[in-house]
Design an enzyme around this catalytic site. Structure first.
Site, PDB file in Angstrom:
ATOM      1  N   SER A  27       0.171  45.054 -22.368  1.00 41.88           N
ATOM      2  CA  SER A  27      -0.193  43.888 -21.574  1.00 41.88           C
ATOM      3  C   SER A  27       0.189  44.001 -20.113  1.00 41.88           C
ATOM      4  O   SER A  27      -0.318  43.268 -19.290  1.00 41.88           O
ATOM      5  CB  SER A  27       0.443  42.645 -22.176  1.00 41.88           C
ATOM      6  OG  SER A  27       1.842  42.753 -22.080  1.00 41.88           O
TER       7      SER A  27
ATOM      8  N   HIS B 260      -3.203  41.960 -27.857  1.00 40.05           N
ATOM      9  CA  HIS B 260      -4.189  41.826 -26.784  1.00 40.05           C
ATOM     10  C   HIS B 260      -5.527  42.459 -27.120  1.00 40.05           C
ATOM     11  O   HIS B 260      -6.517  42.195 -26.465  1.00 40.05           O
ATOM     12  CB  HIS B 260      -3.644  42.436 -25.493  1.00 40.05           C
ATOM     13  CG  HIS B 260      -2.577  41.604 -24.868  1.00 40.05           C
ATOM     14  ND1 HIS B 260      -2.820  40.658 -23.914  1.00 40.05           N
ATOM     15  CD2 HIS B 260      -1.251  41.552 -25.115  1.00 40.05           C
ATOM     16  CE1 HIS B 260      -1.694  40.068 -23.569  1.00 40.05           C
ATOM     17  NE2 HIS B 260      -0.729  40.599 -24.295  1.00 40.05           N
TER      18      HIS B 260
ATOM     19  N   LYS C 297      -4.622  34.722 -28.340  1.00 44.86           N
ATOM     20  CA  LYS C 297      -5.417  35.185 -27.214  1.00 44.86           C
ATOM     21  C   LYS C 297      -6.908  35.023 -27.460  1.00 44.86           C
ATOM     22  O   LYS C 297      -7.504  34.064 -27.010  1.00 44.86           O
ATOM     23  CB  LYS C 297      -5.025  36.623 -26.889  1.00 44.86           C
ATOM     24  CG  LYS C 297      -3.685  36.651 -26.171  1.00 44.86           C
ATOM     25  CD  LYS C 297      -2.643  37.457 -26.837  1.00 44.86           C
ATOM     26  CE  LYS C 297      -1.277  37.187 -26.211  1.00 44.86           C
ATOM     27  NZ  LYS C 297      -0.200  37.694 -27.014  1.00 44.86           N
TER      28      LYS C 297
END
Lengths: 564, 473
Positions: free
Chosen positions: A321, A349, A381
């Site tokens: 990230s 992610h 996310k």
């Protein structure tokens, strides 16, 4: 992998300046034609560098980290030096009450207690972070979509306290939220479904999975997640961070070895520590480093006792990230198979954000999910919800159902949140009868390539893989962290800036997270402003000397950590 | 004169060099070279001294067989097959297709299906969507989070509150934010699992004292004091903490807070109080164990509780003085590194607080109900009630263990199953047997809520009594 005071995301030990190393073939995996090609490319002044790696990769893997220009590095250190000197000066002034103290103090009754935290621990917070604190924790009051409303705040005491003016900065372009597929919305099918479940079930659960908090909705979700991932079974948890920190200890323990990427997220680090296993760290995404650790581990066994390790677990993330890099999964899997290690892949992610149909990094490389032993990810996310999951073989999930710390001691997922995940996941899978989900995935991929290409053309130093929707833009100098964040907000763009300790001390950066919800127009506006601010702050450092990740040398110092 | 002498010495040395025999010079030369080599050679690792050839190494790698990633779980493992709840887990709960009265969920105030709470959550959902898509630092702070923190601080009458997105992570993150390696934590043996994990993450020295035994705690504190006098320099930087629960999850007992506060000042140790069960339960206004004992809340350094029990939402919070709490905003791992609480859950918690403030009578009602069932459950042959009469969650343990934990668990499960058949939903308290520091004996946990009527409480008590008699006798 040490605890960081005020840490923000991840951390590594200093990065060696890259150089193209010898072109020998190591272990049949790396650097055959690649190094020669890189050398040729470097000589020709080209930017792109394609790694082939003996056919392990089915697609080009373009990932680069431009070297920090020497002058910039020196100036950055000087900048920190000046800040530190002023910090000491001001601490001195505060000590003698010449400067007013703003921070909260200990109660009079407890002045003679051992101080709760050491004063020097907070030196950085007090003297560096405080100056630019307005760039973080900006409160918002709308959906964290492509545009967001930010509450205006002011500080009359140099960021020690904030006052809300009551004004709202409307329609700020949001380049900070992890809303990869644009499911953070307050209208549409997801919201409607979640609202319906909320009215039926209520917000909470008031019990754990093993006691009486296992709702039919949870079972439905887990069945769907397993199908989505292409694994036998899955289990969902209430918090992404805790999914790592409360499940790794169930998988490994004393006498086991964890090999962890140096840039792994704090939750993986905490989980590894709590497990009691020995932890060794390999260089970020560096397969030689990983292979050496694997080989040594098996050949030499445990330190001192010389017993063979019970099992070896490799911890990697799909997309890192802070770096925007993508894990070299084909090579990791090849190594894991060769050395009979187990692989724990954190797709926080990458799930939803990579792969032609959003199935994450495994699909991105065209691999088989069977080859990853533990597939972990979060719903925060791409799915616009919260929580995390673990997927894998039925035996694994059965074991976790009985032994996961989360299942036994933590309250289960909130039903409306579960419903949001179910609806958004079905949408990505195309089970809602539309092609909306697929379009979102494609839109994100297009946005990513476009945004990255344009930034590079402008002359910024951009880290990471060309397909990663996490885009770090290097700022380097401490003063530019604050300046960039503020200038961008002035231009109605919300960005995330990060500095030490989330990054190495000289590699402060801004990070953009792309979203399928960003339209071309929004991206163009953002790019125009970034270009302007880039000129204003002289951020266009790039000299187009890309150093492929693989060619960075690695030294053999690894540090080890054993818990008991 | 002095220079002349020095010169002479130099000349003598050079001359000696000429006159020395060749073998002498060679030997000295070699010795000098050897020293240089020792100085500059790479330090070797012991591992690399082993004389394994590449082939041998390959064989070793070939030979190594790891253990399977996880052991096989037997099909009849008591925790493998979960109860399936269809529909909301509120007062009436459908477990495995059978409608029961809920005596298992920690929904003390019955706020889970409160229409006002639902409406507030819905309003939040319609404004913000579900997720926050970011940690608090990066555009994950919503105005509802700030409101909730404000409201919690005001409700608890403290300076500041901080919210976490997961109840378990609250105390588990708060402890390592302050207590570091080398610090000393005095902790009750009955402390819940979240505290244990927080302590493990902190890597501090842990001293366990007997459950609620203040004499034992004082003994440990005294020992430490003596230790400190021996090494005052170290003592000056060693923080001391006492970590206790308000109402203990594992025992249903209340901590003797007044004595703890006395010890705190006497031995200069800070108190961290985990109030997940007592928040919204004890005290006239539901402020927990400090209000119950009438203790100034500032005497407690940190109070943490989850919002998953009385508030019937998700998440947790810590509150206390700004000097203490603010530190977590950069050091609380579960706060910094995790996505923030979904706004709809924060909205639900705010409305739940509103309801608590508007109806302070609710806490007296709950207490009365606890007392009622506590009394009604006394005197079951074979089962004993463990926990305070004012605790809304308490345990039923076997009076006499059969000798094997497995067998005990099976017996208790039989009671739970039969009660379930007779429409009383109960559950055993679940533990990870190998992970718990001090594993509590197996038990059935009974949870009282304000929604249970007097008649239902009596029915539950008589059902448990009858079933227990049938199973145990």
């Amino acid at each position: 992998m040490r605890p960081e005071p005020g840490g923000c995301c991840c951390r590594r030990t200093g990065r060696p300046n890259g150089c193209v190393a010898n072109g020998e073939v190591r272990n049949g995996y790396v650097r055959s034609s690649a190094a020669a090609a890189a050398a040729a490319a470097a000589a020709a002044g080209q930017i792109h560098h394609v790694t082939q790696n003996g056919g392990l990769y089915k697609r080009p893997f373009n990932e680069a980290f431009e070297e920090t220009p020497m002058l910039v590095a020196v100036l950055t250190y000087v900048g920190y030096g000046v800040l530190t000197l002023f910090g000491y000066l001001r601490d001195f002034l505060r000590y003698w009450r010449i400067e007013k103290c703003h921070h909260a103090t200990e109660r009079e009754e407890q002045k003679d207690f051992v101080s709760l935290y050491q004063d020097f621990e907070n030196f950085y917070t007090r003297n560096l972070y405080m100056r630019i604190r307005d760039n973080w924790n900006r409160p918002i009051c709308s959906v964290p979509g492509a545009r967001v409303d930010i509450m205006e705040r002011q500080s009359h005491d140099y960021n020690w306290s904030f006052k809300y003016t009551g004004n709202i900065i409307k329609g700020v372009i949001n380049m900070g939220s992890y809303n990869y597929l644009g499911f953070a919305r307050n209208t549409g099918s997801c919201q409607e479904a979640a609202a319906k479940v909320l009215e039926e079930y209520g917000a909470g659960v008031c019990s754990t999975r093993q006691e009486i908090g296992n709702l039919d909705k949870h079972e439905e979700l887990e069945e769907l997640v397993a199908r989505f991932l292409g694994v036998e079974a899955a289990m969902a948890y209430g918090m992404g961070f805790a999914t790592n920190s409360m499940n790794i200890p169930a998988l490994v323990g004393k006498g086991c070895l964890i090999l962890s990427d140096e840039l792994n997220h704090a939750s993986l680090v905490l989980g590894a520590r709590l497990s009691g296993a020995t932890i060794r760290i390999f260089k970020h995404n560096n397969m030689q480093s990983l292979e050496k650790l694997l080989k040594d581990a098996i050949v030499y066994g445990q330190p001192r006792t010389r017993r063979p390790w019970k099992k070896i677990l490799i911890l990697v993330e799909g997309i890192y990230s802070m770096e925007g890099s993508i894990v070299r999964l084909p090579e990791v899997i090849a190594l894991k198979k060769k050395y009979k290690a187990y692989l724990y892949l954190d797709e926080a992610h990458s799930i939803g954000a990579l792969g032609p149909t959003g199935r994450g990094v495994v699909e991105y490389f065209g691999l088989d999910p069977e080859d990853v032993d533990v597939m972990m990810g979060t719903f925060t996310k791409s799915f616009g919800a919260s929580g995390g999951y673990i997927g894998g073989k039925k035996e694994l999930i059965d074991y976790l159902r009985t032994h996961s710390h989360s299942a036994v001691y933590a309250t289960s997922l909130s039903p409306p949140v579960v419903e949001q995940i179910i609806t958004s996941m079905k949408c990505i899978m195309g089970q809602d009868g539309t092609s909306l989900g697929k379009e979102c995935v494609q839109q994100l991929a297009e946005n990513t390539r476009y945004f990255r290409r344009r930034l590079k053309e402008m002359g910024f130093i951009i880290y990471g893989n060309e397909d990663s929707p996490v885009v770090p833009l290097m700022l380097y100098m401490p003063a530019k962290i604050g300046a960039f964040g503020r200038e961008m907000l002035k231009r109605n763009i919300g960005v995330v800036v990060v500095g030490f300790p989330a990054t190495p001390i000289i590699e402060s950066r801004a990070r953009f997270c792309l979203s399928a919800a960003h339209t071309k127009e929004i991206l163009d506006t953002a790019l125009k402003e970034i270009d302007e601010v880039g000129d204003l702050l002289q951020l266009k450092y790039s000299r187009h000397r890309l150093v492929p990740l693989l060619d960075r040398p690695f030294d053999e110092t690894t540090y080890e950590e054993t818990e008991d | 004169m002095a220079t002349a002498t020095e010169q002479w010495v130099l000349v003598e040395m050079v001359q000696a060099l000429y006159e020395a025999p060749a073998y002498h010079l060679i030997l000295e030369g070699i010795l000098i070279l050897w020293i240089i080599r020792l100085l500059f050679s790479k330090t070797y690792k012991l591992q690399e001294r082993s004389d394994l050839t590449v082939k041998e190494k390959e064989e070793l790698i070939e030979e190594w067989q790891p253990e399977p990633l996880v052991p096989l779980v037997p099909k009849d493992h008591p925790a493998l097959n979960y109860n399936i709840v269809s529909g909301p887990p509120s007062h009436k709960i459908v477990v495995n297709g059978k409608e029961c009265i809920n005596f298992a969920s920690f929904n003390f105030l019955g706020l889970l299906d409160n229409p006002r709470v639902k409406a507030a959550a819905l309003a939040s959902l319609k404004k913000y969507g579900v997720g926050t898509c970011g940690p608090r630092g990066f555009y994950g702070t919503f105005d509802v989070h700030l409101d909730l923190e404000d409201r919690l601080a005001k409700f608890m009458k403290t300076e500041e509150a901080i919210i976490y997105s997961y109840g378990f992570a609250t105390i588990a993150s708060a402890i390592p934010a302050y207590s570091k390696r080398g610090d000393i934590v005095f902790v009750d043996r009955a402390a819940c699992f979240a505290i244990q994990k927080g302590l493990q993450a902190s890597r501090s020295d842990i001293k366990l004292f007997k459950h609620n035994d203040m004499a034992d705690l004082e003994r440990l504190l005294k020992e430490q004091e003596i230790e400190d006098q021996k090494n005052p320099r170290k003592a000056r930087v060693t923080r001391r903490f006492i970590v206790v629960e308000g109402l203990y999850m594992n025992t249903g007992t209340i901590c003797p807070l007044p004595e703890l506060v006395k010890l705190k000042y006497k031995y200069k140790a800070r108190i961290f109080l985990e109030e997940s069960l007592s928040f919204g339960v004890l005290g006239e206004h539901g402020r927990g164990v400090t209000e119950h004992y009438g203790i100034n809340i500032d005497d407690i350094d940190l109070i943490s509780a989850n919002m998953e029990n009385a508030l019937a939402s998700i998440g947790g919070f810590c509150c206390g003085r700004s000097f203490v709490i603010d530190h977590q905003r950069l050091s609380g791992q579960g706060y910094c590194f995790s996505a923030s609480l979904p706004p709809l859950l924060a909205g639900a918690a705010i409305e739940a607080l509103n309801i608590m403030e508007e109806n302070p009578g609710i806490f007296a009602v709950l207490k009365e109900k606890c007392r009622q069932i506590h009394k009604a459950l006394q005197g079951i042959s074979g089962l004993k009630v463990v926990g305070e009469p004012l605790s809304p969650a308490f345990h039923l343990q076997l009076e006499e263990s059969t000798g094997s934990r497995e067998q005990d668990v099976r017996l208790l499960q039989e009671i739970v199953d039969q009660c379930m058949n007779r429409s009383i939903a109960l559950t055993q308290a679940r533990y990870l047997e190998k992970e718990e520091k001090c594993l509590p004996p197996p038990s059935i946990r009974v949870v009282v809520t304000v929604e249970q009527t007097e008649e239902e409480l009596d029915r539950a008590a008589s059902t448990i009594k009858e079933v227990a008699q049938a199973v145990l006798l």
